[in-house]
Design an enzyme around this catalytic site. Structure first.
Site, short mmCIF file in Angstrom:
data_model
loop_
_atom_site.label_atom_id
_atom_site.label_comp_id
_atom_site.label_asym_id
_atom_site.label_seq_id
_atom_site.Cartn_x
_atom_site.Cartn_y
_atom_site.Cartn_z
CG ASP A 201 29.59 94.26 20.26
OD1 ASP A 201 30.35 94.28 21.00
OD2 ASP A 201 28.79 93.50 21.12
CD GLU A 259 34.42 92.29 19.35
OE1 GLU A 259 34.39 92.03 20.85
OE2 GLU A 259 33.20 92.74 19.64
C1 GLC Z 1 31.52 92.14 22.20
C2 GLC Z 1 32.00 93.80 23.23
C3 GLC Z 1 31.67 92.62 24.68
C4 GLC Z 1 30.39 92.20 24.87
C5 GLC Z 1 29.87 90.93 23.45
C6 GLC Z 1 28.60 91.02 23.89
O1 GLC Z 1 32.60 91.69 22.41
O2 GLC Z 1 33.31 93.59 23.39
O3 GLC Z 1 32.20 93.54 25.80
O4 GLC Z 1 30.50 91.09 25.69
O5 GLC Z 1 30.72 91.97 22.69
O6 GLC Z 1 27.92 92.69 23.05
#
Ligand code: GLC
Length: 564
Positions: A201, A259
């Site tokens: 994440d 991500e």
């Molecule tokens: C990422 C996740 C999202 C979350 C954020 C904070 O972007 O995919 O769902 O709200 O991180 O953890």
């Protein structure tokens, strides 16, 4: 092939949003046992791995992305024994399990933060990021993702803590070696438990510009500025990720995908193709961010096909020896069909297949987000009472507080609210789509009586069966993961066309993104059409020599003969 072969390049991943996949105990919320009960479905689809959304203990301010215990399971989702059973049954079926690693922040209910906020001299205090106020206000002008400010006051220590997301998600201080040690040990614990990888994440946000200076961009409706230039890819994030790889997984056959927000291709290469590999792959958001303005995603910016092609092509061309996770949607995005295609009318399902066909042939590993394989679309939300996401709710509250136009607010929510992708999986046409016998935690998409798994299974022409074909093809054709990509007709406003080349073989992939029939002279340089590999319309033939005619939303894969 310029890249080494790996299992994680050759299979398709399926993303499960646990809260909305299958409820097994009637509490209206999906759970681990529900997933276990649906493994047959995953096997039928043919996927090789799942990305399991967060299932650890959490007060659910941000639906599990606010973790209060990294080594225990959220009660509503079941127990560790359930997780182990899920792991075993997936493995028995040849499916790997990748878990969500959320370590930019914890929940404010995590014991670390509970200790940290009590006193400055607690050893845990330095696990988080603290600053004194400035003129009786926040330490700087940063907006949080979920608005308004990225700072929250803590009375006990008379300081503010940083939270890039909700105020219940305090950011960890990655410069503290003790924090890094805790995280690495926890990751090792999950690998020892049999996890096959991590989806990380917001992993490129771990470090922030030293000194935390004010952000320079445009103020939002609350007078704060989103600090993208101060939070993404900041040194020494690469050093920490190299350390993480060394300490946790460099010698293991696992898969990690980061991500990564606000990332250009050079950074993407550093994460995935550097000398000391940090991550196996990244998710780039360049094609996703296209339809938002600088102030943020809620401010819609219309997009055109040449721009979408250019953005995807840039990553195809420039990721080099690195690797990409390919996706149209996930739990944070609207439904792909509503965003990139047509959400209603006679071409809806054809268009859903066309999007799949385009994505699965790009170079990288495709991720199917649950429901995408059914052609699911955004939801006609009747009121804000039906929304559940902290981001949507904060946005709606801000709009109302600042007197923003209702039509702006509704347009934004219908287009972009994350809730759109979070409605329950519709398994059949029965009440609540077979998702739960109780009251679902969030409404189902009202089209579930027609759009559901049971209906799709019976229809040989469904999106579901088309996805099965796409996924099966990948197992037979190394072309799909490894073929070299080349864009054809970059400026064409209607058709997305490209070639893939591997050794002597070449495929021509072409898709009509409009509701009109489009005809083009056959592009000579791709070679002559030799075999129709796949099409999303069943009566398709190999194109006649010299021209390519595509009906509305038609997509084709054609193997081409070598030109003499
Ligand atoms: C990422 C996740 C999202 C979350 C954020 C904070 O972007 O995919 O769902 O709200 O991180 O953890």
């Amino acid at each position: 092939m310029e890249t080494a072969r790996h299992w994680w390049k050759e299979c398709v991943f399926y993303q499960i949003y646990p809260r909305s996949f299958q409820d097994s105990n009637g509490d209206g919320m999906g759970d681990l046992r529900g997933i276990i009960d649906r493994i047959d479905y995953l096997v039928e689809l043919g996927i090789g791995a799942i990305w399991l959304g967060p299932v650890c203990k959490s007060p659910n301010d941000d639906m599990g992305y606010d973790i209060s215990d990294y080594q225990d399971i959220m009660e509503q989702f079941g127990t560790m024994a359930d997780w182990e059973e899920l792991r075993d049954k997936l493995h028995e079926n040849g499916i790997r399990i990748m878990v969500d690693l959320v370590v930019n922040h914890t929940s404010d209910e995590h014991p670390w933060f509970m200790a940290a906020r009590r006193a400055k001299d607690d050893p845990r205090h330095d696990y988080y990021i603290w600053r004194p106020g400035r003129d009786g206000r926040e330490p700087n002008n940063w907006a949080s993702f979920f608005t308004p400010s990225a700072w929250e006051y803590n009375e006990a220590t008379d300081e503010y803590y940083l939270h890039l997301f909700s105020k219940k998600q305090p950011d960890l201080n990655w410069h503290n070696p003790a924090v890094r040690r805790e995280v690495y040990d926890m990751m090792t614990w999950w690998l020892d438990k049999g996890a096959d990888g991590f989806r990380m994440d917001v992993i490129n946000l771990l470090c922030k510009t030293p000194g935390l200076p004010d952000a320079a961009g445009k103020e939002d409706m609350n007078g704060y500025v989103f600090p993208s230039e101060h939070i993404a890819n900041i040194d020494p994030v690469h050093t920490y990720l190299q350390e993480m790889a060394r300490e946790v997984y460099a010698d293991k056959d696992i898969f990690t995908v980061g991500e990564c927000l606000f990332m250009d291709t050079e950074e993407g290469r550093r994460y995935t193709a550097g000398e000391n590999r940090e991550l196996h792959a990244v998710f780039s958001f360049s094609h996703i961010d296209m339809d938002g303005q600088l102030e943020g995603k809620w401010y819609y910016r219309p997009w055109k096909l040449p721009e979408l092609k250019a953005r995807l092509t840039r990553w195809q061309d420039e990721i080099g020896k690195g690797w990409l996770g390919l996706f149209w949607s996930n739990q944070d995005q609207p439904r792909a069909l509503s965003r990139f295609g047509v959400a209603s009318g006679p071409y809806r399902m054809r268009c859903a297949k066309m999007l799949g066909l385009v994505l699965h042939n790009l170079r990288g590993t495709p991720f199917v987000y649950q429901g995408e394989e059914l052609g699911m679309v955004n939801v006609p939300w009747p009121s804000t009472d039906q929304l559940r996401d902290v981001e949507s709710l904060n946005f709606a509250a801000n709009c109302r507080r600042t007197g923003a136009d209702e039509s702006f607010m509704w347009d934004a929510l219908h287009r972009k609210a994350r809730d759109n992708a979070r409605t329950p999986m519709p398994w059949d046409a029965s009440e609540n789509g077979g998702f739960t016998t109780g009251t679902p935690w969030i409404m189902l998409n009202p089209d579930y009586p027609e759009v559901n798994v049971a209906t799709a299974r019976e229809d040989p022409e469904s999106v579901f069966h088309f996805y099965r074909r796409l996924i099966a093809m990948r197992k037979e054709h190394l072309m799909m993961p490894y073929g070299k990509f080349q864009l054809i007709w970059p400026e064409d406003p209607d058709i997305f066309a490209y070639t893939k080349t591997l050794g002597q073989e070449r495929w021509f992939i072409a898709a009509n993104f409009t509701d009109k029939t489009c005809e083009r002279p056959w592009p000579d340089k791709v070679g002559e059409p030799a075999e129709l590999m796949l099409s999303n319309i069943c009566d398709r033939n190999l194109p006649a020599l010299g021209r390519l005619c595509l009906r509305p939303y038609e997509g084709v894969i054609i193997r081409c003969g070598k030109k003499a």
